[in-house]
Design an enzyme around this catalytic site. Sequence first.
Site, short mmCIF file in Angstrom:
data_model
loop_
_atom_site.label_atom_id
_atom_site.label_comp_id
_atom_site.label_asym_id
_atom_site.label_seq_id
_atom_site.Cartn_x
_atom_site.Cartn_y
_atom_site.Cartn_z
N THR A 1 0.82 -1.20 0.00
CA THR A 1 0.00 0.00 0.00
C THR A 1 0.86 1.26 0.00
O THR A 1 0.41 2.32 -0.44
CB THR A 1 -0.95 -0.02 1.21
OG1 THR A 1 -1.66 -1.26 1.23
CG2 THR A 1 -1.96 1.11 1.15
N ILE B 1 -3.87 -6.59 9.11
CA ILE B 1 -3.04 -5.55 8.50
C ILE B 1 -3.91 -4.96 7.41
O ILE B 1 -4.17 -5.58 6.39
CB ILE B 1 -1.72 -6.09 7.97
CG1 ILE B 1 -0.90 -6.67 9.14
CG2 ILE B 1 -0.93 -4.99 7.26
CD1 ILE B 1 0.45 -7.27 8.73
N LYS C 1 1.06 -12.46 7.71
CA LYS C 1 -0.05 -11.72 7.13
C LYS C 1 -0.61 -12.59 6.02
O LYS C 1 0.00 -12.74 4.96
CB LYS C 1 0.40 -10.37 6.57
CG LYS C 1 -0.71 -9.60 5.86
CD LYS C 1 -0.18 -8.31 5.22
CE LYS C 1 -1.30 -7.58 4.47
NZ LYS C 1 -0.80 -6.35 3.81
N TYR D 1 4.68 -12.33 4.71
CA TYR D 1 3.56 -11.75 3.97
C TYR D 1 3.20 -12.69 2.83
O TYR D 1 3.90 -12.77 1.83
CB TYR D 1 3.96 -10.37 3.45
CG TYR D 1 2.91 -9.60 2.70
CD1 TYR D 1 1.57 -9.98 2.68
CD2 TYR D 1 3.27 -8.44 2.01
CE1 TYR D 1 0.62 -9.25 2.00
CE2 TYR D 1 2.33 -7.70 1.31
CZ TYR D 1 1.01 -8.10 1.30
OH TYR D 1 0.08 -7.38 0.61
#
Length: 296
Positions: free
Chosen positions: A49, A208, A166, A137
Amino acid sequence: MSNQDLKGSAVALVTPFREDFSIDTDALKQLVHFHAEAGTDIIIPCGTTGESPTLNPEEQADIIRIVRDEAKGKMLVAAGAGTNSTRSAVTLAKNAEDAGAEAILSVAPYYSKPSQEGIYQHYRHIAEAVSVPIIIYNVPGRTGCNVSAETILRLAGDFSNIAAVKEASDNFTQIADLLDGRPEHFSVLTGEDTLILPFMAMGGDGVISVAANQVPAAVKQLVDSAAAGNLEEARRISRTYRNLFRLNFIESNPAPIKCALAMMGMIKEVYRLPMTPVSEESRRQLSLEMSALGLI
């Protein structure tokens, strides 16, 4: 910090740019203050992001330092520091640790489509290179490879600083395997805002979140309510914001969320290529939903 701190509501922070595409440090500082006041538990700059592929190592380090300094201990600072080259990922992780990150979010090695053993070795080298906790992740929709529950649990068992995952997928079988098989020190976080409620009901530890950029207090309340077993309140919040969560991904992240934050007057709507602004139709839908929620 303790691995047990990797729980709750974490924001996947955007990177604000000026019109000349440089880092807007003033806006960045204001975003950090916004999250501190809203009660965000963890702030994560330099991730997907945050348009991390467009940031050079010096910019990433500068952003981490600014976030760390402005957070003033009110939030845990975890930093995105991953890439598909293991050697480069190790360097990024070391740089993030040196810049003051209290934890590292490291994306699975993308494009190369490594074997599960290759993924294991990738994270092994990172874990041996830094002392801070590492969040794996797993985002198969972007990377082209899935880090299996077996590989994640193997890493968590072999390295004490492999502290969390995540899990940015809707693979509930894998999520259940992770929650059932994890060691005590290991946190399982979702990366999907629309799945916070069912994920937390299964025993997940938090999120998250992209939506936390615009509604941090609501995301925090949703996570905390679900964690406390107040599912009626969690359902109410989830219903209220579900369409917003969906619209934040109406086009590729982070274009919609940066558009939304620009509407809120928090950042300039500037992207680094190849990211471009959302379409007028997407902008219209975002504007209508945010107006209905009183955000603009």
